[in-house]
Design a protein around this motif. Structure first.
Motif, PDB file in Angstrom:
ATOM      1  N   LEU A  57       0.898 -10.499  -5.181  1.00 16.42           N
ATOM      2  CA  LEU A  57       0.181  -8.929  -4.866  1.00 16.42           C
ATOM      3  C   LEU A  57      -0.044  -8.112  -6.344  1.00 16.42           C
ATOM      4  O   LEU A  57      -1.131  -7.544  -6.431  1.00 16.42           O
ATOM      5  CB  LEU A  57       1.012  -8.215  -3.876  1.00 16.42           C
ATOM      6  N   LEU A  58       0.956  -8.310  -7.218  1.00 15.05           N
ATOM      7  CA  LEU A  58       0.794  -7.567  -8.204  1.00 15.05           C
ATOM      8  C   LEU A  58      -0.371  -7.923  -8.997  1.00 15.05           C
ATOM      9  O   LEU A  58      -1.048  -7.239 -10.001  1.00 15.05           O
ATOM     10  CB  LEU A  58       1.960  -7.806  -9.443  1.00 15.05           C
ATOM     11  N   ASN A  59      -1.073  -9.142  -9.167  1.00 11.27           N
ATOM     12  CA  ASN A  59      -2.359  -9.599  -9.863  1.00 11.27           C
ATOM     13  C   ASN A  59      -3.554  -8.775  -9.342  1.00 11.27           C
ATOM     14  O   ASN A  59      -4.376  -8.467 -10.110  1.00 11.27           O
ATOM     15  CB  ASN A  59      -2.346 -11.247  -9.279  1.00 11.27           C
ATOM     16  N   SER A  60      -3.473  -8.528  -8.024  1.00 13.79           N
ATOM     17  CA  SER A  60      -4.537  -7.709  -7.572  1.00 13.79           C
ATOM     18  C   SER A  60      -4.556  -6.461  -7.990  1.00 13.79           C
ATOM     19  O   SER A  60      -5.759  -5.775  -7.708  1.00 13.79           O
ATOM     20  CB  SER A  60      -4.737  -7.928  -5.829  1.00 13.79           C
TER      21      SER A  60
ATOM     22  N   ALA B 170     -11.149   6.007  -2.362  1.00 15.53           N
ATOM     23  CA  ALA B 170     -10.158   5.439  -3.203  1.00 15.53           C
ATOM     24  C   ALA B 170      -9.223   4.556  -2.133  1.00 15.53           C
ATOM     25  O   ALA B 170      -9.070   3.149  -2.570  1.00 15.53           O
ATOM     26  CB  ALA B 170      -9.122   6.296  -3.989  1.00 15.53           C
ATOM     27  N   PHE B 171      -9.065   4.984  -1.045  1.00 13.63           N
ATOM     28  CA  PHE B 171      -8.401   4.052  -0.100  1.00 13.63           C
ATOM     29  C   PHE B 171      -9.198   2.755   0.199  1.00 13.63           C
ATOM     30  O   PHE B 171      -8.684   1.540   0.449  1.00 13.63           O
ATOM     31  CB  PHE B 171      -8.057   4.659   1.191  1.00 13.63           C
ATOM     32  N   ALA B 172     -10.526   2.996   0.532  1.00 12.05           N
ATOM     33  CA  ALA B 172     -11.431   1.826   0.804  1.00 12.05           C
ATOM     34  C   ALA B 172     -11.594   0.762  -0.471  1.00 12.05           C
ATOM     35  O   ALA B 172     -11.363  -0.177  -0.274  1.00 12.05           O
ATOM     36  CB  ALA B 172     -12.964   2.398   1.058  1.00 12.05           C
ATOM     37  N   VAL B 173     -11.696   1.382  -1.639  1.00  9.33           N
ATOM     38  CA  VAL B 173     -11.526   0.478  -2.667  1.00  9.33           C
ATOM     39  C   VAL B 173     -10.197  -0.403  -2.860  1.00  9.33           C
ATOM     40  O   VAL B 173     -10.003  -1.431  -3.145  1.00  9.33           O
ATOM     41  CB  VAL B 173     -11.988   1.095  -4.105  1.00  9.33           C
ATOM     42  N   ILE B 174      -9.007   0.241  -2.851  1.00  7.19           N
ATOM     43  CA  ILE B 174      -7.851  -0.180  -2.961  1.00  7.19           C
ATOM     44  C   ILE B 174      -7.715  -1.495  -1.578  1.00  7.19           C
ATOM     45  O   ILE B 174      -7.227  -2.588  -1.909  1.00  7.19           O
ATOM     46  CB  ILE B 174      -6.684   0.634  -2.276  1.00  7.19           C
ATOM     47  N   MET B 175      -8.088  -1.178  -0.454  1.00  4.46           N
ATOM     48  CA  MET B 175      -8.048  -2.065   0.592  1.00  4.46           C
ATOM     49  C   MET B 175      -8.918  -3.272   0.229  1.00  4.46           C
ATOM     50  O   MET B 175      -8.557  -4.330   0.624  1.00  4.46           O
ATOM     51  CB  MET B 175      -8.452  -1.568   1.890  1.00  4.46           C
ATOM     52  N   ASP B 176     -10.083  -2.943  -0.155  1.00  2.40           N
ATOM     53  CA  ASP B 176     -11.115  -3.990  -0.475  1.00  2.40           C
ATOM     54  C   ASP B 176     -10.756  -4.955  -1.599  1.00  2.40           C
ATOM     55  O   ASP B 176     -10.878  -6.460  -1.503  1.00  2.40           O
ATOM     56  CB  ASP B 176     -12.430  -3.310  -0.572  1.00  2.40           C
ATOM     57  N   LYS B 177     -10.228  -4.398  -2.418  1.00  6.26           N
ATOM     58  CA  LYS B 177     -10.066  -5.227  -3.696  1.00  6.26           C
ATOM     59  C   LYS B 177      -8.645  -5.655  -3.778  1.00  6.26           C
ATOM     60  O   LYS B 177      -8.236  -6.857  -4.521  1.00  6.26           O
ATOM     61  CB  LYS B 177     -10.377  -4.339  -5.034  1.00  6.26           C
ATOM     62  N   MET B 178      -7.605  -5.041  -3.151  1.00  7.97           N
ATOM     63  CA  MET B 178      -6.177  -5.482  -3.160  1.00  7.97           C
ATOM     64  C   MET B 178      -5.694  -5.928  -1.788  1.00  7.97           C
ATOM     65  O   MET B 178      -5.115  -7.074  -1.856  1.00  7.97           O
ATOM     66  CB  MET B 178      -5.420  -4.314  -3.726  1.00  7.97           C
ATOM     67  N   ILE B 179      -5.861  -5.272  -0.565  1.00  9.95           N
ATOM     68  CA  ILE B 179      -5.334  -6.001   0.593  1.00  9.95           C
ATOM     69  C   ILE B 179      -6.054  -7.032   1.470  1.00  9.95           C
ATOM     70  O   ILE B 179      -5.471  -8.137   1.528  1.00  9.95           O
ATOM     71  CB  ILE B 179      -4.859  -4.839   1.590  1.00  9.95           C
ATOM     72  N   PHE B 180      -7.357  -6.864   1.528  1.00  5.90           N
ATOM     73  CA  PHE B 180      -8.085  -7.946   2.111  1.00  5.90           C
ATOM     74  C   PHE B 180      -8.334  -9.099   1.440  1.00  5.90           C
ATOM     75  O   PHE B 180      -8.522 -10.131   1.937  1.00  5.90           O
ATOM     76  CB  PHE B 180      -9.795  -7.242   2.346  1.00  5.90           C
ATOM     77  N   GLN B 181      -8.241  -9.085   0.083  1.00 10.83           N
ATOM     78  CA  GLN B 181      -8.270 -10.287  -0.810  1.00 10.83           C
ATOM     79  C   GLN B 181      -6.966 -10.840  -0.863  1.00 10.83           C
ATOM     80  O   GLN B 181      -7.079 -12.153  -1.464  1.00 10.83           O
ATOM     81  CB  GLN B 181      -8.851  -9.926  -2.210  1.00 10.83           C
ATOM     82  N   ALA B 182      -6.077 -10.444  -0.253  1.00  4.46           N
ATOM     83  CA  ALA B 182      -4.585 -11.173  -0.602  1.00  4.46           C
ATOM     84  C   ALA B 182      -4.592 -12.234   0.531  1.00  4.46           C
ATOM     85  O   ALA B 182      -5.234 -11.943   1.499  1.00  4.46           O
ATOM     86  CB  ALA B 182      -3.355 -10.067  -0.326  1.00  4.46           C
TER      87      ALA B 182
END
Length: 676
Positions: free
Chosen positions: A264-267, A415-427
């Motif tokens: 997760l830290l990679n994202s 900011a939340f949308a970018v975090i979810m898109d690039k970090m959570i949804f891609q995990a």
């Protein structure tokens, strides 16, 4: 040591480019009170212009740079202020956000239309020239970037605080009428601010393009970094903005160099600016209540229960007839339109009734779809749980910024949308290693909805039920409270209304509605992936909601159809695909100050036809017995409703609140705080 020095230099160079962009953003906001969300998009567009001049046209690099920074960019800034953003500083924050988002979408569409996707590159300035410092080589381009950031910061500070034109810029915000009395021209001052701000956005884009490449979205996301630095400077403090940009550049560089390359830290590498922005927003001080005269906005009339039920039945009947004769592919398109329509219903509640702007509604759709698949309950319970999960996430987004409103609330959702898109949804734990998950269609009371036609009808039924629920809320005391909070927060505060928790609840319900749409969409498609819920989709969703009417259920239905048709039209006409974004953006700009959109024009047309032909039609409706044994039926009900509406319109006209067009050509039927 050499690697640390390399990351430090790279961070300083990136931070310097962020500082230039953020300085232009601060200049525009501090002198016009318009927060330009399209700031990074303008830098992207002008970077393409620089490439066109220097590479495709073969101009010398200094000449191409001078034309972009001193001619093209100022001209675009002047045009935007004169014809698009004029007067936005005095408009509600929701209006200025919609207009600047429209500029962003139009800029992206224009860039894609003029420069179709292909491999392009721009050489750095003074390519091949470098200097050795402590065994590490730094290029002349990097040195130039840092030097220019210092020059821009010092120059803007001196402009605003040591010159007459800078004094006029600040006065144009504080008291434009007083500035006019002293011979100043606020509009020219605002145009100058936009011209300089746009030139700075162009400079930042040109300095970064040799590093990140000519990519639409990579350059557009520059705005997130500029937002974070500008917010740290509270949109007015240039030295603090410069410090924030440099700090963000260093943090981003160190995160890229030292965070693990797995897990997760990679994202986290990709979302450092968004995390920084969210953290700065959370640390913002308490927002002041907006005070002043209570002003209503022209609002779409509420339909009577008779009309609402009639049109709901007609919609369900129409979907049933369409479903019986459509192909599978077309049925999927109709179901997609129903999904978007439900999402737009959530925006009717949040933006149309509540006056708040969310730039993360598509993200909440993704949360609902993911929850529906993970819960593994393909029934009404699964849909309900997906909605509750999305509602909880929406509340969690609103809770940290519970003290803030307007601009900061919207930026927190971005900011939340970018975090979810690039970090959570891609995990991998979200949509899996392949980026997609399988979903089953729901069953209702042991009845399995197997055919696509039946499932689309069920989605239409969800839309109808949720739409009727919104109309009931709007007609009741809760709806009047929403309008009061939208129109005069200060007045509601003096009455003891706890606006903060009310706002959290509003965000939660809106996100829950979007989550239900996501669950239904997952069942419709059978397979859902992270690529379907990218944050940029929330921009087009917002614009189409405004174009078709963000204050009415009819506007939500039309907006859902329009958003479904957008990719279809782009696929059918690839040669003008970018122009569709431009058309939508222009429509949103024209209608931003009238959130009723095209739906209101349909209401006016319907009223005109009713006045001309309604009596004759009602006379031909047969008399049918009604429960209780008395005669009356549909004709009497329709006639009674028509008479009641006519009497209501006459009463409103008498007190100057309705019916006849106002001096600005609008409907004239207005809402004030608690008054309908």
């Amino acid at each position: 040591m050499s690697s640390f020095l390399a990351f430090t230099v790279f961070g300083l160079v990136s931070g310097a480019a962020y500082a230039i962009a953020a300085s232009g953003l601060v200049l525009t906001y501090s002198t016009t009170r318009v927060f330009n969300i399209a700031h990074g998009a303008l830098g992207m567009l002008l970077s393409f212009v620089f490439w066109d001049f220097s590479v495709r046209q073969g101009m010398p690099t200094p000449l191409a740079l001078a034309l972009v920074l001193l001619v093209v960019a100022p001209a675009i800034g002047w045009f935007l202020q004169r014809f698009v953003a004029r007067g936005l500083g005095d408009a509600p924050v929701s209006v200025s956000l919609v207009v600047t988002v429209a500029i962003l979408v139009a800029t992206l569409g224009l860039a894609q239309q003029v420069w179709p996707p292909e491999a392009r590159s721009v050489q750095p300035f003074f390519a091949g020239t470098s200097y050795e410092i402590f065994g590490f080589f730094i290029t002349a381009h990097q040195v130039l970037t840092i030097v220019l950031s210092l020059v821009v910061a010092i120059g803007l500070y001196a402009l605003l605080n040591r010159t007459r034109i800078g004094t006029a810029m600040r006065a144009s915000v504080d008291n434009p009428e007083l500035l006019k009395l002293f011979g100043g021209q606020p509009e020219r001052v605002a145009a100058l601010s936009w011209a300089i701000g746009t030139s700075l956005a162009a400079l930042a884009g040109v300095l970064l393009v040799s590093t990140i490449g000519l990519d639409y979205y990579a350059l557009l996301l520059l705005v997130i970094n500029a937002f974070a630095a500008a917010i740290l400077g509270r949109l007015k403090n240039l030295p603090l903005t410069f410090v924030g940009a440099m700090s963000l550049g260093l943090i981003t560089s160190y995160a890229s160099g030292y965070l693990p390359t797995e897990g997760l830290l990679n994202s986290v590498r990709n979302v450092v600016p968004a995390l920084f922005l969210f953290a700065v927003i959370v640390a913002m001080p308490q927002a002041q209540l907006r005070i002043g005269q209570v002003k209503g906005i022209v609002s779409a009339p509420l339909p009577s229960p008779f009309k609402a039920l009639g049109w709901s039945g007609a919609l369900l009947l129409g979907v049933m007839l369409l479903a019986s004769g459509m192909s599978e592919a077309n049925l999927l398109l109709v179901g997609t339109a129903a999904t978007y329509a439900i999402v737009m219903l959530s925006m009717v509640l949040l933006t149309g009734y509540g006056g708040h702007v969310s730039l993360a509604q598509i993200t909440f759709v993704g949360v609902g779809a993911l929850a529906y698949v993970k819960v593994d309950q393909p029934n009404l319970l699964g849909v309900l749980m997906a909605g509750l999960v999305a509602a909880g996430v929406g509340a969690l987004v609103a809770l940290p910024v519970i003290r803030l409103t307007g601009l900061y609330l919207a930026l927190a959702t971005l900011a939340f949308a970018v975090i979810m898109d690039k970090m959570i949804f891609q995990a991998d734990f979200a949509f899996g290693f392949n980026g997609s998950l399988n979903a089953e269609r729901l069953s209702i009371l042991t009845f399995q909805v197997e055919t696509t036609g039946a499932y689309v009808w069920v989605m239409a039924l969800f839309f109808v039920v949720m739409g009727l629920g919104l109309l009931v809320v709007r007609a009741g005391p809760l709806g009047r409270m929403l309008v009061a909070l939208r129109d005069s927060p200060a007045a509601c505060g003096t009455l003891g209304l706890d606006q903060r928790w009310f706002r959290v609840g509003l965000f939660a319900v809106s996100a829950g509605m979007a989550g239900v749409a996501g669950a239904l969409y997952a069942g419709l498609r059978g397979t859902v992936g992270a690529a379907e819920f990218q944050f940029f989709g929330s921009f087009t969703l917002l614009l189409l909601a405004v174009v078709f009417g963000v204050t009415s259920v009819t506007g939500a239905a039309l907006g859902g159809i329009g958003l479904m048709m957008l990719p279809v039209l782009q696929a059918d006409y690839p040669g003008i695909a970018g122009l569709f974004f431009v058309v939508i953006a222009v429509g949103a700009i024209l209608l931003a100050r009238d959130p009723n959109g095209l739906a209101n024009q349909l209401f006016r047309l319907g009223n005109m036809l009713d006045r001309r032909y309604g009596t004759r039609v009602r006379e031909r409706i047969p008399v049918l017995p009604v429960p209780g044994g008395s005669l009356g039926g549909m004709r009497e009900l329709a006639r009674a409703e028509h008479d009641a509406n006519a009497q209501a319109d006459h009463t409103l006209d008498t007190v100057g609140l309705g019916g006849a067009p106002g001096p600005d050509g609008t409907d004239g039927r207005k809402e004030t705080a608690g008054v309908q």
